[in-house]
Design an enzyme around this catalytic site. Sequence first.
Site, short mmCIF file in Angstrom:
data_model
loop_
_atom_site.label_atom_id
_atom_site.label_comp_id
_atom_site.label_asym_id
_atom_site.label_seq_id
_atom_site.Cartn_x
_atom_site.Cartn_y
_atom_site.Cartn_z
CG ASP A 253 14.59 88.57 73.02
OD1 ASP A 253 15.53 89.37 72.98
OD2 ASP A 253 13.99 88.17 72.00
CG HIS A 292 20.57 85.48 60.30
ND1 HIS A 292 19.58 85.52 59.33
CD2 HIS A 292 20.01 86.03 61.40
CE1 HIS A 292 18.49 86.08 59.84
NE2 HIS A 292 18.74 86.39 61.09
#
Length: 385
Positions: A253, A292
């Site tokens: 991340d 998304h």
Amino acid sequence: MEKKSSCHVILFFLHDFDIRLKNERGSCSAGHIEEKATKLLGAQTHIWNNILSFINSMTLKCAVDLSIPDIIHKYGQPMPLSQLVASLPIHPSKTCFIYRLMRVLINSGFFDLQKIPAENDTELVGYVLTDASMLLLRDHPLSMASLFPALLDTCFFKPWLQVSTWFTNEDPTPFHTENGTNMWDYLMQDPKLSHLFNDAMACESRFVSNLVIEKCKGVFEGLESLVDVGGGTGSMAKVIANSFPGINCIVFDLPHVVAGLQPTHENINFVGGDMFQAIPSADSILLKWILHDWNDEDCVKILNKCKEAITSHGKVIIIEIVMENEKEEHLKKETQLFLDMQMMVYVTGKERNEKEWTNLILSGGFSNFKITPALGLYSLIELYP
């Protein structure tokens, strides 16, 4: 002037309208007028219901803030209103309002009433939890209570008031219109909100990851290494590591997200970086609710980096919504539509249907894929080079 009900006003309007039509088309029956009135009243109710539908989420947030699910659960049996009121941290002047709050929450399916045997053959009723409110208990292993402080924070609520304005300007999202920056930069500037947001994502990860292991365990069998891209604090990786000790997991991340995080398993490591630049190499790449958030062009870039990172016999595992399944129940389909609107309001992404996923996957350089709709709102998509 005498006050008239909505029904009387509508009937009067329709009666006057149909009298005028008589001169042109002949007589109209009373039944015809009643039918039109019924339709108009139904339309009126539908509009009011949608205008006020935010009340469901706000009353539910209030219940979580007041720990009502936990209080009822701790009571251990159907809880009378008097006992609930006495257990709540509220001002004495507000005790008379609790039954009205609970009435809405019962109607929306979060609590139920159950009879309680009492003395002298009388009966009382008490509040009990439903399947939905069980997931709001703070100590439930799959608790969703952490979603409320973040997703119903004013910074996420106010952008919805800007949607119509956003349609008339060049801003990338309504969130940007409201806050003057994108959601990711805004979270970086507000450590407290960023922490709440990460907690919310972690709680949903715990929920879905357990379902993945239970219903799609074969997806991870035989893998030796896995990179959880955008894995946050490592909720998903922890579940995978517990179920498959032989898989070496990397939680990948942004540097500020993983800074200071310490591995809790010997086969989990945290690595900071940018998925648009490079992704650590592994047998498999996991993208859970990543694509998304991004438009098609950015998704293709991410998929290209994934293909570069996996071995020739590896695969990419995606957990996302696949929209527009005609067989899906109304509530599930409506929730997916709501989540798609969230992507439009907060970020530049979208929820995609099967055709859109196919185009995206092929554009990303993958030759084969498999979709398994086994995770409630979500599907599991496996991509192969």
